[in-house]
Design a protein around this motif. Sequence first.
Motif, PDB file in Angstrom:
ATOM      1  N   GLY A 135     -17.605  -6.174  -4.962  1.00  0.00           N
ATOM      2  CA  GLY A 135     -18.094  -4.962  -5.617  1.00  0.00           C
ATOM      3  C   GLY A 135     -18.296  -5.175  -7.098  1.00  0.00           C
ATOM      4  O   GLY A 135     -17.932  -6.212  -7.646  1.00  0.00           O
TER       5      GLY A 135
ATOM      6  N   ARG B 199     -13.343  10.334 -22.063  1.00  0.00           N
ATOM      7  CA  ARG B 199     -13.674   9.901 -20.699  1.00  0.00           C
ATOM      8  C   ARG B 199     -14.052  11.147 -19.924  1.00  0.00           C
ATOM      9  O   ARG B 199     -13.349  12.150 -19.940  1.00  0.00           O
ATOM     10  CB  ARG B 199     -12.483   9.217 -20.037  1.00  0.00           C
ATOM     11  CG  ARG B 199     -12.831   8.567 -18.707  1.00  0.00           C
ATOM     12  CD  ARG B 199     -11.640   7.880 -18.108  1.00  0.00           C
ATOM     13  NE  ARG B 199     -12.031   7.147 -16.902  1.00  0.00           N
ATOM     14  CZ  ARG B 199     -11.161   6.694 -16.013  1.00  0.00           C
ATOM     15  NH1 ARG B 199      -9.859   6.876 -16.184  1.00  0.00           N
ATOM     16  NH2 ARG B 199     -11.592   6.050 -14.948  1.00  0.00           N
TER      17      ARG B 199
ATOM     18  N   ILE C 162     -14.400   0.139 -12.772  1.00  0.00           N
ATOM     19  CA  ILE C 162     -14.585  -0.080 -11.338  1.00  0.00           C
ATOM     20  C   ILE C 162     -14.440   1.262 -10.620  1.00  0.00           C
ATOM     21  O   ILE C 162     -13.529   2.050 -10.937  1.00  0.00           O
ATOM     22  CB  ILE C 162     -13.559  -1.104 -10.815  1.00  0.00           C
ATOM     23  CG1 ILE C 162     -13.857  -2.482 -11.420  1.00  0.00           C
ATOM     24  CG2 ILE C 162     -13.562  -1.182  -9.297  1.00  0.00           C
ATOM     25  CD1 ILE C 162     -12.809  -3.534 -11.145  1.00  0.00           C
ATOM     26  N   SER C 163     -15.329   1.512  -9.688  1.00  0.00           N
ATOM     27  CA  SER C 163     -15.308   2.780  -8.963  1.00  0.00           C
ATOM     28  C   SER C 163     -13.951   3.000  -8.291  1.00  0.00           C
ATOM     29  O   SER C 163     -13.412   2.113  -7.627  1.00  0.00           O
ATOM     30  CB  SER C 163     -16.414   2.772  -7.902  1.00  0.00           C
ATOM     31  OG  SER C 163     -16.379   3.963  -7.143  1.00  0.00           O
ATOM     32  N   GLY C 164     -13.398   4.197  -8.497  1.00  0.00           N
ATOM     33  CA  GLY C 164     -12.115   4.526  -7.886  1.00  0.00           C
ATOM     34  C   GLY C 164     -10.910   4.233  -8.746  1.00  0.00           C
ATOM     35  O   GLY C 164      -9.794   4.634  -8.424  1.00  0.00           O
ATOM     36  N   HIS C 165     -11.119   3.508  -9.837  1.00  0.00           N
ATOM     37  CA  HIS C 165     -10.005   3.219 -10.748  1.00  0.00           C
ATOM     38  C   HIS C 165      -9.755   4.424 -11.642  1.00  0.00           C
ATOM     39  O   HIS C 165     -10.646   4.878 -12.343  1.00  0.00           O
ATOM     40  CB  HIS C 165     -10.311   1.983 -11.596  1.00  0.00           C
ATOM     41  CG  HIS C 165     -10.103   0.700 -10.871  1.00  0.00           C
ATOM     42  ND1 HIS C 165     -10.029  -0.515 -11.528  1.00  0.00           N
ATOM     43  CD2 HIS C 165      -9.931   0.428  -9.553  1.00  0.00           C
ATOM     44  CE1 HIS C 165      -9.816  -1.473 -10.645  1.00  0.00           C
ATOM     45  NE2 HIS C 165      -9.759  -0.927  -9.435  1.00  0.00           N
ATOM     46  N   THR C 166      -8.527   4.911 -11.613  1.00  0.00           N
ATOM     47  CA  THR C 166      -8.228   6.119 -12.380  1.00  0.00           C
ATOM     48  C   THR C 166      -7.747   5.801 -13.797  1.00  0.00           C
ATOM     49  O   THR C 166      -7.806   6.647 -14.673  1.00  0.00           O
ATOM     50  CB  THR C 166      -7.154   6.961 -11.670  1.00  0.00           C
ATOM     51  OG1 THR C 166      -5.935   6.201 -11.596  1.00  0.00           O
ATOM     52  CG2 THR C 166      -7.601   7.337 -10.270  1.00  0.00           C
TER      53      THR C 166
ATOM     54  N   SER D 190      -9.963  -1.549 -16.490  1.00  0.00           N
ATOM     55  CA  SER D 190      -9.587  -0.452 -15.605  1.00  0.00           C
ATOM     56  C   SER D 190      -8.576  -0.941 -14.584  1.00  0.00           C
ATOM     57  O   SER D 190      -8.429  -2.146 -14.338  1.00  0.00           O
ATOM     58  CB  SER D 190     -10.814   0.152 -14.916  1.00  0.00           C
ATOM     59  OG  SER D 190     -11.359  -0.702 -13.928  1.00  0.00           O
TER      60      SER D 190
ATOM     61  N   SER E 257     -14.537   8.767 -15.009  1.00  0.00           N
ATOM     62  CA  SER E 257     -15.239   7.506 -14.839  1.00  0.00           C
ATOM     63  C   SER E 257     -15.573   6.894 -16.200  1.00  0.00           C
ATOM     64  O   SER E 257     -14.713   6.345 -16.858  1.00  0.00           O
ATOM     65  CB  SER E 257     -16.485   7.708 -13.991  1.00  0.00           C
ATOM     66  OG  SER E 257     -17.149   6.486 -13.782  1.00  0.00           O
TER      67      SER E 257
ATOM     68  N   ASP F 159     -17.984   1.326 -18.207  1.00  0.00           N
ATOM     69  CA  ASP F 159     -18.050   1.813 -16.826  1.00  0.00           C
ATOM     70  C   ASP F 159     -16.979   1.095 -16.015  1.00  0.00           C
ATOM     71  O   ASP F 159     -17.108  -0.110 -15.762  1.00  0.00           O
ATOM     72  CB  ASP F 159     -19.413   1.512 -16.220  1.00  0.00           C
ATOM     73  CG  ASP F 159     -20.469   2.500 -16.642  1.00  0.00           C
ATOM     74  OD1 ASP F 159     -21.123   2.230 -17.667  1.00  0.00           O
ATOM     75  OD2 ASP F 159     -20.611   3.510 -15.960  1.00  0.00           O
TER      76      ASP F 159
END
Lengths: 113, 113
Positions: free
Chosen positions: B1, B69, B26-30, B94, B73, B24
């Motif tokens: 990914g 932020r 990584i998707s899903g990283h809080t 992230s 995201s 930006d």
Amino acid sequence: AQSVSQHNHHVILSEAASLELGCNYSYGGTVNLFWYVQYPGQHLQLLLKYFSGDPLVKGIKGFEAEFIKSKFSFNLRKPSVQWSDTAEYFCAVRRSYGQNFVFGPGTRLSVLP
Amino acid sequence: GAGVSQSPSNKVTEKGKDVELRCDPISGHTALYWYRQSLGQGLEFLIYFQGNSAPDKSGLPSDRFSAERTGGSVSTLTIQRTQQEDSAVYLCASSLDGNYEQYFGPGTRLTVT
């Protein structure tokens, strides 16, 4: 204040030599420990980490590190370095209850072919 | 990914101007972190986000620095009235949440002339 020290600023080795990079941190309590590597022109990437359990942890590319709580140390080792290990190595410490990572100043490793 | 991305990769600005740096994760990283890496120095922590809130802003060096932020995201680091000492590589990282290792972006190299 939290601090992380790395003993050597620049280490120069020949291929096949053994490597040990020192890392010490300044505070007690439970910690999480990390070694990151930055190859020339690349991102920082994780080599290995210690959260709990066996204090001898193994990472990628043949690296390992040993957590010695009594010495507040987390030294990085590799029995036989390669030219491709030339990079900058950073030790990082995080208190388990907090989220702030504290990085050491880094050690530059140059491996001569 | 996809990994962590940052833009721009390089920014040259005149002293006194404002700059915005984007990250930006990584998707899903809080969890999201900003660091500054000056020449020959280690990583200097700037700010940490968990979701959209910043529980730790302790590393921001002055009130000229701010970060936000949105949507849990993308993050933007803004430096107002830039000074020459702001010249550095600004790194974003992230993490799945604050308890896991960080993944770093390639950085933005800022040069203030």
